[in-house]
Enzyme design. Structure first.
Site, short mmCIF file in Angstrom:
data_model
loop_
_atom_site.label_atom_id
_atom_site.label_comp_id
_atom_site.label_asym_id
_atom_site.label_seq_id
_atom_site.Cartn_x
_atom_site.Cartn_y
_atom_site.Cartn_z
N GLU A 18 -49.60 -71.77 80.89
CA GLU A 18 -48.21 -71.33 81.04
C GLU A 18 -47.65 -71.78 82.38
OE1 GLU A 18 -47.57 -67.23 80.16
OE2 GLU A 18 -48.72 -67.30 78.30
N GLU A 32 -50.55 -69.32 84.50
CA GLU A 32 -51.87 -68.85 84.08
C GLU A 32 -52.38 -69.66 82.89
OE1 GLU A 32 -51.44 -64.81 82.83
OE2 GLU A 32 -50.26 -65.31 81.06
N ASN A 34 -54.48 -68.81 79.34
CA ASN A 34 -55.00 -67.77 78.46
C ASN A 34 -56.04 -68.39 77.53
OD1 ASN A 34 -53.56 -65.25 79.03
ND2 ASN A 34 -51.74 -66.45 78.50
N GLU A 40 -50.65 -64.97 69.56
CA GLU A 40 -50.76 -63.62 69.01
C GLU A 40 -52.04 -63.49 68.17
OE1 GLU A 40 -48.87 -62.13 70.65
OE2 GLU A 40 -47.19 -63.45 71.01
N ARG A 89 -43.68 -57.36 70.25
CA ARG A 89 -43.71 -57.39 71.72
C ARG A 89 -42.59 -56.47 72.22
NH1 ARG A 89 -45.60 -61.92 74.63
NH2 ARG A 89 -43.68 -61.84 75.86
N ASP A 286 -9.97 -17.52 72.27
CA ASP A 286 -8.99 -17.05 73.24
C ASP A 286 -9.56 -16.01 74.20
OD1 ASP A 286 -6.61 -16.99 74.53
OD2 ASP A 286 -5.45 -16.09 72.93
N HIS A 288 -12.62 -15.80 75.67
CA HIS A 288 -13.26 -16.40 76.85
C HIS A 288 -12.31 -17.34 77.58
CE1 HIS A 288 -14.23 -20.57 75.52
NE2 HIS A 288 -14.31 -20.06 74.31
N GLN A 289 -11.34 -17.92 76.86
CA GLN A 289 -10.34 -18.72 77.55
C GLN A 289 -9.56 -17.86 78.52
OE1 GLN A 289 -7.91 -21.43 75.17
NE2 GLN A 289 -6.13 -21.04 76.46
N ASP A 392 4.92 -24.12 68.93
CA ASP A 392 5.53 -25.07 69.86
C ASP A 392 5.77 -24.34 71.16
OD1 ASP A 392 6.97 -27.67 70.49
OD2 ASP A 392 8.53 -26.17 70.91
N LYS A 455 3.00 -14.85 68.06
CA LYS A 455 2.12 -15.21 69.17
C LYS A 455 2.67 -14.59 70.45
CE LYS A 455 0.07 -19.22 71.54
NZ LYS A 455 -1.27 -18.62 71.66
N HIS A 484 -0.77 -11.70 67.05
CA HIS A 484 -1.67 -12.08 68.15
C HIS A 484 -1.05 -11.62 69.47
CE1 HIS A 484 -4.19 -14.72 70.73
NE2 HIS A 484 -3.06 -14.91 71.40
N HIS A 486 -2.06 -10.16 73.85
CA HIS A 486 -2.99 -10.06 74.97
C HIS A 486 -2.82 -8.69 75.63
CE1 HIS A 486 -4.36 -14.37 75.35
NE2 HIS A 486 -3.35 -14.48 74.50
N THR A 619 1.17 -22.85 76.65
CA THR A 619 0.68 -24.22 76.86
C THR A 619 1.37 -25.20 75.89
OG1 THR A 619 -1.47 -23.30 77.41
CG2 THR A 619 -1.37 -25.65 77.02
#
Length: 832
Positions: A18, A32, A34, A40, A89, A286, A288-289, A392, A455, A484, A486, A619
């Site tokens: 090689e 080298e 071989n 193979e 290989r 909502d 945890h938000q 909206d 809402k 809904h 809060h 939002t």
């Protein structure tokens, strides 16, 4: 040259010489020799049973080939073949980079084992440094089996069992080749590879275990910036998932069953027939938000979802997706929101899954082309959403039409909502009187909505007004009404009871331990208040308490994101801030150094609302009001300063966009003088903003998305990119580096691991990995630490840069912002 070398050395056997050649100069260097007959030779040895190299040595000693040969090699006529063999290989030739050999340090190495598998080592071992200057071979794998199909299957399995981290390998390409039907059928010619381009379409295979080690190591050494400077939980209660059957979810005659059997119109008729008050649980969205800055992780939701499907089939719906959770999942939690949805859908097949959709803004903060919004809705419906709550941010029905139509086309339930602001009982707020809401409700009915939603995003609807509004909306529209609210003021539970007395069909509440304050009213209290009445919810209070115990233990892990709100605040009637915005705006104020001036920010929020003409605040319009309030407090500006036509103001971009008309039009339009000052002569958008946008070229945009992500993207991921291009691109790159961090326990995700700690992580169904932190080395001269793990009992090492290290900063200096001659690099990396 090869012959001269052989003769000089006295070499007389077969062999391969090689050389390394310079393609430009033509010079070459010996590498080298071989001593083998073919490169193979191991494949031949497997099917003949002949040790070729050993035979050569024996021949060199004088042995002969023959039937009874001393070298154990029979003559050609007596050589027999036994079974089949394949050799691959494994190299560092990177199929994602045109097969250019990769280089670096192997940080983890694990090879396959088993009958019929032979490994001939190259340069592969844990810690090996692979250079670019030598053979890219890592290891040769030779596999034997009696049958052809079996040998291909065995090689495929062997390649999949390799774990090589730190450098790229050609394994994905090899697997493409092995799994191709023509290869399996041996129906290929020598031109097969050249004529089969799909072999080069390699996809990245998920193997998140080692990438998770990289993430854990980094957080354990450097911390997580998400919790930096915040209180750390010291007491972690044991999390107990409510007991439930392991069998599939039971069939329940609930809203989900009606939808699947008879369609969305039937659900509306079913709701009107119910005497009980139907309950939507908002804990997974909502709640945890509003309480924890939207930081709840999929890990904690999915863990309890199956228990919901078995124990709480009486719920009307589970609100678990949409709103701010979509972008926060990618931006801060390293999660895919679509994966969350699919996991919840699988775990709760018998419950309605509900999402919050921002009308023409979908789940974003701006307007999108109509075909993007429509595509998003259809994709969400296919991925598991049953009920779309559409609103909206300015209560402009024109802006809701595209979403409503898309939901109706999908065959899912449309709940179009009126956003409540002001006070219908206050004669000094005539802009938002009862007639205003009734008129809007009629418009929504005309659009074809199945359910009418109220809402009350800030919790402003007081009990007497709730009775009047619910009664009027039901009488005027004949639609089922879903309420809904809060609990910021502390009175929202009473508003739900008043609405129930007025005939509201469904109401939102949150599990006790994640309820109250800026979240929804306490679910258990609503259940108890209506027990043994004609509006009894039919939900077992003891079951609610059991689920509340689960969420209480989970909530302890999110201590860093708790707001400072300790008690109800009637101040909400002043600033009218949505509950879902409250904790997020506090986080923004904290980041700007305004934590101690929060009440000043809240009062300014109210001033900005009046200055903007008293608008609906939800939002993304509420975000615009918040941006302006923070800017004014930070800059020391007053409303008089802003309104002064001679005073120059640098308005936040979100304010400019809203007054340009990108979010639509509020009732009565924008204050003309302020709009003129903000736009500085720019002409505002006339009509619906989405209608002015040309249809998106989805095919071209998909290519952009894949370039941004650095890989192919799924349909779901494509819509995530369309909503948030930069956020998704950053998430995709982070996910590629850290793996599926959503599978990690929450405390580990935020704080890493302690020495000796062991965790179990479910990567996917049927694949659990066990991770133990063994040790952390000393910082080296380059500012790195070695972190040692056991992964399923096998040792692994991760090298982590200590970001606060002086040595690391010396090696990786950052630009000094105070020095105008220094320019920060626009991207991290190295020049090679």
């Amino acid at each position: 040259a090869a012959l001269r070398l052989g003769r000089k050395a006295g070499y007389q056997l077969a062999g391969t010489v090689e050389f390394l050649m310079d393609a430009e100069s033509g010079e070459f260097w010996f590498i080298e020799v071989n001593p083998r007959i073919q490169v193979e030779h191991t494949v031949t040895e497997e099917v003949t049973g002949i040790d070729i190299v050993k035979a050569q040595i024996r021949i060199a000693e004088g042995a002969k080939i023959g039937e009874n040969a001393e070298c154990f090699v029979p003559d050609q006529a007596h050589i027999t073949l036994n079974g089949h063999a394949i050799q691959c290989r494994v190299t560092t030739e990177d199929p994602y980079n045109n097969f250019v050999p990769d280089y670096g340090r192997i940080t983890a190495y694990r090879s396959p084992s088993g009958f019929g598998i032979r490994l001939d080592g190259g340069t592969a071992y844990n810690g090996a440094v692979i250079t670019r200057y030598y053979d890219s071979l890592l290891v040769k794998v030779t596999v034997w089996a009696a049958a052809l199909d079996e040998v291909i299957d065995r090689m495929t399995r062997a390649l999949k069992e390799f774990r090589i981290r730190g450098v790229a390998t050609n394994i994905p390409f090899l697997l493409n080749l092995l799994e191709h039907p023509e290869f399996r059928g041996m129906n290929y010619t020598t031109r097969f590879i050249d004529e089969t381009p799909q072999l080069f379409e390699v996809r990245r295979r998920e193997d998140g275990a080692f990438r998770l080690l990289t993430y854990i190591a980094d957080v354990s050494v450097n911390g997580n910036k998400e919790v930096e400077g915040r209180p750390k939980p010291t007491h972690l209660p044991l999390i107990r998932v409510p007991e439930h059957d392991a069998a599939p979810a039971p069939e329940t005659d609930n809203a989900k069953a009606v939808l699947d059997r008879d369609g969305p119109e039937a659900v509306a008729r079913w709701m009107l027939k119910q005497e009980k008050l139907l309950i939507t649980d908002t804990t997974m969205r909502d709640a945890h938000q509003s309480l924890l800055a939207t930081r709840m992780r999929s890990h904690d939701m999915v863990k309890v979802a199956r228990a919901y499907s078995h124990r709480l089939g009486q719920l009307f719906s589970m609100e678990c997706w949409g709103g701010a959770t979509f972008d926060v999942a990618m931006r801060f939690l390293g999660e895919c929101p679509w994966e969350r949805l699919r996991a919840l859908r699988e775990a709760m097949p018998n419950l309605l899954l509900q999402m919050l959709l921002r009308g023409a803004n979908a789940v974003g903060y701006t307007s999108y082309p109509d075909n993007v919004v429509q595509g998003f809705v259809h994709r969400a419906a296919e991925s598991g959403i049953d009920l779309f709550r559409v609103f909206d941010s300015l209560n402009w029905v024109e802006n809701m039409k595209v979403s409503i139509e898309a939901v109706l086309e999908s065959g899912k339930i449309c709940e179009a909502v009126v956003c409540y602001t002001g006070d219908i009982l206050d004669p000094d707020r005539p802009k938002y009187d009862l007639d205003y809401y009734v008129k809007m409700a009629r418009e929504l009915k005309a659009q074809g909505t199945h359910i009418l939603g109220i809402k009350d995003m800030a919790g402003l609807l007081k009990p007497p007004a709730a009775k009047i509004l619910v009664k009027a909306l039901k009488e005027e529209t004949g639609l089922p009404v879903h309420f809904h609210t809060h609990d910021t003021s502390g009175i929202a539970g009473a508003s739900i009871i008043a609405a129930a007395e007025a005939g509201v069909d469904a109401a939102d509440a949150a599990m006790d331990s994640l309820s109250g304050l800026t979240a929804q009213p306490c679910l258990g209290s609503v259940v108890e208040a209506l027990r043994n009445t004609e509006r009894d919810t039919g939900i077992d209070p003891a079951t609610v308490r059991e689920f509340s115990d689960y969420w209480e233990a989970v909530r302890a892990r999110y201590l860093p994101f708790e707001s400072d709100l300790r008690a109800p605040a009637s101040e909400v009637y002043l600033h009218e801030m949505p509950g879902g915005q409250f904790t997020n705006l506090k986080e923004q104020a904290r980041a700007l150094g305004l934590a101690d001036r929060w009440h000043e920010v809240a009062r300014m929020y109210a001033e900005v609302n009046r200055m903007f003409g008293d608008i609906v605040k939800v939002t993304p319009s509420s975000k615009v009001v918040g941006d302006m309030a923070l800017m004014m407090v930070s800059a020391g500006l007053t409303p008089e300063d802003v309104m002064d036509p001679d005073k120059e103001i640098a308005f936040p971009e979100s304010v400019v966009a809203m007054f340009r008309g990108e979010l639509g039009q509020p009732p009565g339009g924008w204050p003309k003088e302020l709009q003129k000052k903000i736009l500085k002569g720019e002409k505002p958008i006339e009509g619906r903003p989405g209608g002015a946008l040309p249809p998106a070229d989805l095919e071209a945009l998909r290519k952009e998305a894949e370039e941004a992500a650095g890989r192919e993207v799924s349909d779901e991921e494509f819509f995530a990119w369309l909503m948030y291009p930069k956020v998704f691109a950053d998430y995709a790159k982070r996910r590629a580096a850290t793996g599926p961090v959503d599978r990690l326990p929450t405390f580990t995700f935020f704080y890493g691991m302690e020495l000796g700690e062991e965790i179990s992580v479910t990567l996917r169904r049927g694949r659990d990995v066990h991770i133990r932190l063994v040790g952390v080395g000393e910082e080296d001269e380059e500012g790195y630490k070695k972190v040692f793990f056991e992964l399923n009992g096998q040792p692994h090492m991760v090298r982590v840069a200590v970001t606060a290290s002086e040595a690391h900063e010396r090696k990786h200096p950052k630009a000094d912002p105070a020095n105008p001659k220094q320019i920060g690099a626009p991207m991290p990396g190295m020049v090679s």
